[in-house]
Design an enzyme around this catalytic site. Structure first.
Site, short mmCIF file in Angstrom:
data_model
loop_
_atom_site.label_atom_id
_atom_site.label_comp_id
_atom_site.label_asym_id
_atom_site.label_seq_id
_atom_site.Cartn_x
_atom_site.Cartn_y
_atom_site.Cartn_z
N PRO A 10 75.62 -4.99 68.60
CA PRO A 10 74.97 -5.91 68.90
C PRO A 10 74.86 -7.35 67.97
CG PRO A 10 73.55 -4.19 68.36
CD PRO A 10 74.95 -3.76 68.53
N ASN A 11 74.93 -8.45 68.69
CA ASN A 11 75.09 -9.78 67.92
C ASN A 11 76.19 -9.99 67.15
OD1 ASN A 11 72.43 -10.31 69.03
ND2 ASN A 11 71.56 -8.84 67.82
N ARG A 18 75.69 -17.25 63.95
CA ARG A 18 74.49 -16.55 63.64
C ARG A 18 74.36 -16.22 61.83
NH1 ARG A 18 74.40 -9.78 63.64
NH2 ARG A 18 72.43 -9.78 63.32
N TYR A 23 75.90 -13.99 57.15
CA TYR A 23 77.35 -13.50 57.67
C TYR A 23 78.53 -14.30 57.28
CZ TYR A 23 73.77 -10.08 59.67
OH TYR A 23 72.84 -9.36 59.69
N ASN A 75 81.22 -1.09 62.89
CA ASN A 75 79.95 -2.02 62.36
C ASN A 75 78.94 -1.79 63.63
OD1 ASN A 75 77.90 -3.74 61.69
ND2 ASN A 75 79.59 -5.43 61.39
N ALA A 78 72.76 -3.77 64.21
CA ALA A 78 71.43 -3.14 64.22
C ALA A 78 71.09 -1.84 64.62
CB ALA A 78 70.51 -3.89 64.85
N HIS A 81 70.65 1.30 62.11
CA HIS A 81 69.40 1.82 61.59
C HIS A 81 68.59 2.45 62.48
CE1 HIS A 81 71.22 -1.19 58.60
NE2 HIS A 81 70.86 -2.12 59.63
N ASP A 88 75.23 11.09 66.95
CA ASP A 88 75.80 12.02 67.45
C ASP A 88 77.19 12.12 67.91
OD1 ASP A 88 73.43 13.23 66.89
OD2 ASP A 88 72.55 13.30 68.88
N GLU A 99 82.29 3.09 57.96
CA GLU A 99 81.11 2.25 58.17
C GLU A 99 81.28 0.85 57.53
OE1 GLU A 99 77.63 3.48 56.05
OE2 GLU A 99 76.32 2.44 57.53
N HIS A 101 79.90 -3.09 56.95
CA HIS A 101 78.96 -4.06 57.05
C HIS A 101 79.32 -5.31 56.51
CE1 HIS A 101 76.00 -1.30 58.96
NE2 HIS A 101 76.41 -0.48 58.13
N SER A 103 77.44 -7.93 55.67
CA SER A 103 76.24 -7.89 54.32
C SER A 103 76.39 -6.83 53.73
CB SER A 103 74.90 -8.43 55.09
OG SER A 103 74.36 -7.61 55.81
N ARG A 108 68.96 -5.77 51.53
CA ARG A 108 68.13 -6.48 52.55
C ARG A 108 66.93 -5.87 52.54
NH1 ARG A 108 71.79 -8.44 57.18
NH2 ARG A 108 70.06 -9.80 57.55
N ARG A 112 66.34 -1.95 56.57
CA ARG A 112 67.91 -1.87 56.83
C ARG A 112 68.39 -0.72 55.86
NH1 ARG A 112 69.29 -6.34 60.00
NH2 ARG A 112 67.72 -8.15 59.83
C1 DQA Z 1 75.09 -5.87 59.87
C2 DQA Z 1 73.87 -5.48 59.16
C3 DQA Z 1 72.84 -5.08 59.98
O1 DQA Z 1 71.74 -4.78 59.24
C4 DQA Z 1 72.57 -5.89 60.98
O2 DQA Z 1 71.71 -5.65 61.80
C5 DQA Z 1 73.68 -6.69 61.61
C6 DQA Z 1 75.05 -6.88 60.94
C7 DQA Z 1 76.24 -6.48 58.81
O3 DQA Z 1 77.33 -6.23 59.30
O4 DQA Z 1 75.90 -6.99 57.71
O5 DQA Z 1 73.86 -6.98 62.78
O6 DQA Z 1 75.85 -4.62 60.43
#
Ligand code: DQA
Length: 144
Positions: A10-11, A18, A23, A75, A78, A81, A88, A99, A101, A103, A108, A112
């Site tokens: 998401p996002n 954003r 980011y 990625n 959110a 977390h 699962d 995995e 990310h 950031s 942070r 997170r």
């Molecule tokens: C993120 C880090 C997450 O904590 C955050 O909710 C994101 C982006 C990252 O790519 O740094 O949406 O996954």
């Protein structure tokens, strides 16, 4: 052909506008282009997807399992977390899971610091900006 699924939560469709101080300025389309370029050089076929919905991400992980993808880069944003459902689903996979990310969540806010993806991931790449996606593909080249 080595098939790699790259999943974005998401996002991440709002990258570029954003919180650019966290980011960066690259959009998700820019990141997809970077991945496609590097994937060709590495001999990977990539399937690059984004969803704001947890269940959709679960469905796609199940698809990676059924279609025998060689690896998954995720990625989960959110949902990293919060999502036991994604945790699962990832447990289904026998292939490498990276995995990712942009950031470094561990540097942070405390909320997170827990990652449900980390428990099931083969490797984590954090805090490398958009370039982290390319580093993830290069890591897969090493391990596959
Ligand atoms: C993120 C880090 C997450 O904590 C955050 O909710 C994101 C982006 C990252 O790519 O740094 O949406 O996954």
């Amino acid at each position: 052909m080595t098939k790699v699924m790259i999943l974005n939560g998401p996002n991440l469709n709002m990258l570029g506008v954003r919180e650019p101080d966290i980011y960066g300025h690259e959009t998700l389309e820019d990141i997809e282009k970077m991945c496609r370029g590097r994937a060709i050089e590495l001999g990977f076929e990539i399937d690059f997807r984004q969803s704001n919905n947890e269940g959709q991400l679960v469905d796609w992980i199940q698809e990676a399992y059924r279609q025998e993808f060689s690896a998954v880069i995720i990625n989960a944003a959110a949902y990293t977390h919060t999502s036991l459902a994604i945790h699962d689903a990832l447990k289904l996979l026998a292939c490498p899971i990276i995995e990712l990310h942009i950031s470094d969540p561990k540097k942070r806010e405390a909320f997170r610091h827990i990652s449900y993806v980390e428990f099931v991931a083969t490797h984590s790449i954090c805090g490398q900006g958009a370039q982290g996606y390319v580093l993830a593909l290069e890591k897969l080249k090493e391990v596959l």
